[in-house]
Write an enzyme that holds these catalytic residues in place. Structure first.
Site, PDB file in Angstrom:
ATOM      1  N   LYS A 113      33.053  59.993 -32.851  1.00  0.00           N
ATOM      2  CA  LYS A 113      34.006  60.020 -34.119  1.00  0.00           C
ATOM      3  C   LYS A 113      35.558  59.773 -33.394  1.00  0.00           C
ATOM      4  O   LYS A 113      36.024  58.884 -34.025  1.00  0.00           O
ATOM      5  CB  LYS A 113      33.963  61.350 -34.584  1.00  0.00           C
ATOM      6  CG  LYS A 113      34.692  62.482 -34.265  1.00  0.00           C
ATOM      7  CD  LYS A 113      34.561  63.589 -34.920  1.00  0.00           C
ATOM      8  CE  LYS A 113      35.011  64.979 -34.320  1.00  0.00           C
ATOM      9  NZ  LYS A 113      36.538  64.897 -33.886  1.00  0.00           N
ATOM     10  N   GLU A 171      38.192  66.055 -38.416  1.00  0.00           N
ATOM     11  CA  GLU A 171      37.783  67.421 -38.827  1.00  0.00           C
ATOM     12  C   GLU A 171      38.124  67.698 -40.016  1.00  0.00           C
ATOM     13  O   GLU A 171      38.475  69.114 -40.256  1.00  0.00           O
ATOM     14  CB  GLU A 171      38.277  68.571 -37.770  1.00  0.00           C
ATOM     15  CG  GLU A 171      38.159  68.186 -36.120  1.00  0.00           C
ATOM     16  CD  GLU A 171      36.782  68.299 -35.645  1.00  0.00           C
ATOM     17  OE1 GLU A 171      35.835  68.668 -36.202  1.00  0.00           O
ATOM     18  OE2 GLU A 171      36.633  68.110 -34.557  1.00  0.00           O
TER      19      GLU A 171
END
Length: 732
Positions: free
Chosen positions: A32, A219
């Site tokens: 990511k 996140e």
């Protein structure tokens, strides 16, 4: 540099589709950060967007710095003009320019946790409230929780029902007034003040909406309500909101994180695209199979399945052991074997649900000379509450120990200030006496806190008079009770205080174990054994060490080999989670996080009996173990168990389990074994205990999968013992 080089198909899709809202569901180890940094580079180079039109937000300074460094490597110095930072650092930049709109000046101070406690304590005193009933820690926790839910002091006051809530509402209101008088904001206010300014000043909102044409959030599963509102406000105009997260790694509900933010992204942003990153670059397929087995049982989710190209890995190992000592010894033996096979200590991580679980592992590691480091916490015997209680024991054993005495003379608070303590030390030095000798004769000196000093000295003398007539276990329990140490923590009622209570109860377990294992179980010998553990070389200085940490602290990290310990019902998942909405699902996500920290080898361990927080219990293996398909895990041979006739063990053999299928199937419908035939005992019967001697059974009551027995011993008086662990002998 080709920005798109090395991206897989899904990563390519996430990087190149830059218009409109997008959710990237990034499984553990799926790259990511690479997607975030390459997307920023793509926006800058391919779309010719100015760097100051990009806002990238993450949760930690470390993550923000890593992101900035990666972007710098890809696009060069222009990355310095991108706003990359945490939610709080970004908001502080906005507040420095616009906080005057809510009555502050731009040189405002940010109050940290200790500053806020001081200010809250000041409010409590001014309102003439009992500091024991309204401790600054507990009030701070309530106020912070209210702010996470965007409940200001006025709203809190309206909704306050109990007398305690009404008084906290008064403290909350006064606290906010004092913050403003001091031109200060606390950590929670940083985001709340920013939201307030944006919502009530159209020109400021327009400026930042125009400035941040492209917004990226890392996140996203960890965002709370204020953070969601902030992002929603800033992205409203251009709607180019790009969030990366993993609903399966949402494990911070206790901090206010709201998993619905990521689950409802497509509802909150109509027309949003969703990309799933399921290819894992960290773990072997064998480890991912275990993770997939567990997480698929959650109902609240957006499903995805992790996979990778590493097909030749080693099967994860499950080892059901007898108790926490064998658990720790298995870990030590395995690590020693791995090191002998040319691996290093820092290839290994021990992950547990709560900090109190580290103690036995630490002690075994010390005996085995395995270097280790506790991350996100202190070593068990270095924790404040443990050092405080041990200091009491040291003063009881040796009143001349002025170092320990100074630690506890005002712990918990007795109104004995630093000036008085300094005066006692000065008198002791002047007269050639110990500090305790001065306390015994405090009436001869002009100390302000004379009554408190006299009471403290009497308490220590009372403990000294009984220390050789009762067990160490009873002595430490009396110390905890009489000093009020535990009661103060109960009243505080915060996450920190509850953790400290658990650690104190674990210290009681230490004393119990010492009493059972040591022939010379005196207070002096116990303190000596503690000193030997505490005074060993400082292993934190070792470059090569095993890492010990809670699973929460392990998020975002990876290790070659991972040991997950205490995987039992009541430990993991915790008892507390059983009674909370969504509690089990969050515990399952925590298990998923733990499993996916491992790159090559994974060991899962459960203990049949465990003593923790002062209580011994028989625990079933965790439901998470039962959720793993037997073909994906190697089960170590189970030790022989005593079988009671009335329990149906299906195909489980006494000498061990013949196959993984047999064992896992048996877990689903077998109660815990009771090793003692309780029918041989009766009320009024005389029995002998190896420590307490001869006694008479007063009562027998079933408790969980065991029996609690009250026995009146001739020397030690009434004791409550669990039948499975008492090892009683019938003598009549």
């Amino acid at each position: 540099m080709d920005i798109l080089e090395g991206l897989n198909d899904r990563q390519y899709e996430a990087v190149t589709n830059i218009e409109g809202p997008m959710l990237v569901l990034a499984g553990a180890g799926s790259g990511k950060t690479k997607v975030l940094t390459h997307r920023i580079a793509y926006i800058l180079q391919e779309k010719e967007v100015k760097p100051w039109n990009i806002l990238a937000i993450t949760f930690t300074n470390k993550a923000a710095n890593e992101m900035k460094e990666r972007v710098l490597k890809v696009v060069g110095p222009e990355a310095n003009d991108i706003w990359i930072g945490t939610f709080h650092s970004i908001c502080v930049r906005i507040l420095r320019k616009h906080i005057d709109k809510i009555g502050y000046t731009s040189n405002f101070n940010i109050y940290d946790t200790n500053d806020t406690k001081v200010l809250i304590k000041e409010c409590i005193k001014e309102l003439n409230l009992d500091i024991k009933m309204y401790s600054e820690k507990s009030v701070q926790s309530v106020i912070s929780k209210a702010k996470s839910n965007m409940i200001d002091s006025s709203k809190y006051s309206i909704t306050a029902k109990t007398l305690r809530e009404q008084k906290i509402a008064e403290i909350y209101e006064m606290y906010q007034k004092k913050l403003k008088q001091n031109n200060g904001v606390d950590f929670d206010d940083i985001i709340l003040c920013t939201i307030y300014i944006l919502q009530n000043n159209a020109d400021v909102l327009e400026y930042y909406q125009e400035k941040f044409k492209y917004i990226l959030v890392d996140e996203y599963q960890d965002t709370n309500k204020p953070q969601f509102i902030l992002i929603n406000l800033l992205s409203k105009k251009y709607n180019n909101i790009f969030v990366v997260g993993d609903n399966d790694q949402s494990i911070y509900a206790f901090r206010g994180a709201d998993i619905s933010n990521i689950l409802n992204f497509e509802k909150d942003y109509p027309g949003a695209k969703t990309v799933k990153l399921e290819q894992n670059y960290r773990s072997t397929q064998q480890i991912l199979d275990v993770a997939n087995c567990v997480i698929k049982n959650n109902e609240t989710k957006i499903s995805k399945v992790l996979w990778c190209d590493k097909k030749d890995g080693i099967k994860p190992v499950y080892n059901p052991v007898e108790n926490q000592f064998k658990e720790a010894q298995f870990i030590a033996d395995t690590i020693n074997e791995l090191v002998r096979a040319s691996e290093t200590y820092n290839d290994n991580a021990i992950l547990y649900r709560t900090n109190a679980q580290s103690r036995i592992i630490e002690e075994i590691f010390l005996k085995e000379r395995i270097p280790y480091k506790v991350i996100g916490g202190m070593k068990f015997y270095d924790r404040k509450e443990i050092k405080d209680i041990i200091a009491y024991l040291r003063v009881i054993e040796n009143p001349s120990d002025s170092v320990s005495l100074r630690r506890i003379i005002n712990e918990p608070k007795r109104g004995i200030g630093d000036t008085t303590i300094a005066g006692i030390l000065e008198e002791a030095n002047r007269n050639g006496l110990t500090m305790f000798e001065i306390l015994e004769n405090a009436d001869k000196y002009a100390f302000r806190s004379y009554e408190a000093l006299k009471d403290f000295a009497k308490m220590i003398k009372d403990f000294r008079e009984i220390k050789d007539t009762i067990t160490i276990e009873d002595l430490i329990k009396r110390v905890i009770d009489v000093t009020g140490y535990k009661q103060i923590l109960i009243i505080e009622d915060t996450d920190e205080s509850r953790n400290r209570i658990e650690n104190i109860e674990e210290l009681v377990t230490t004393v119990q174990e010492f009493s059972e294992e040591s022939a010379d179980n005196t207070l002096a010998m116990f303190l000596e054994s503690i000193s030997l553990i505490s005074d060993l070389d400082n292993l934190e200085n070792e470059k090569d060490y095993v890492v010990l940490m809670t699973i929460h602290n392990a998020k975002g990290l990876e290790f070659k080999n991972v040991f997950i310990v205490g995987v039992e019902e009541g430990i993991f998942p915790s008892y507390q989670s059983l009674n909370e909405d969504g509690g089990i699902e969050e515990e399952r996500r925590l298990c998923y996080v733990a499993v996916t920290r491992a790159k090559e080898k994974l060991y899962i361990i459960s203990a049949r009996t465990r003593t923790i927080y002062g209580n011994t219990s028989c625990n079933e293996p965790s439901r998470f173990i039962k959720e793993i398909n037997s073909e994906y895990i190697e089960i170590m041979k189970k030790e022989p168990v005593k079988i009671v006739k009335e329990y149906n063990f299906n195909d489980v053999a006494v000498q061990g389990f013949r196959s993984a299928d047999v064992f896992l199937n048996s877990l689903k419908n077998i109660p815990t074994v009771s090793e003692v035939d309780i029918s041989q005992f009766r009320v009024g019967q005389k029995v002998s205990h190896r420590k307490f001697g001869i006694g008479t059974i007063k009562s027998i009551q079933p408790e969980d999968n065991d029996y609690k027995m009250e026995i009146d011993f001739e020397v030690f008086g009434l004791k409550r013992l669990m039948a499975n662990f008492a090892r009683l002998e019938i003598i009549d």
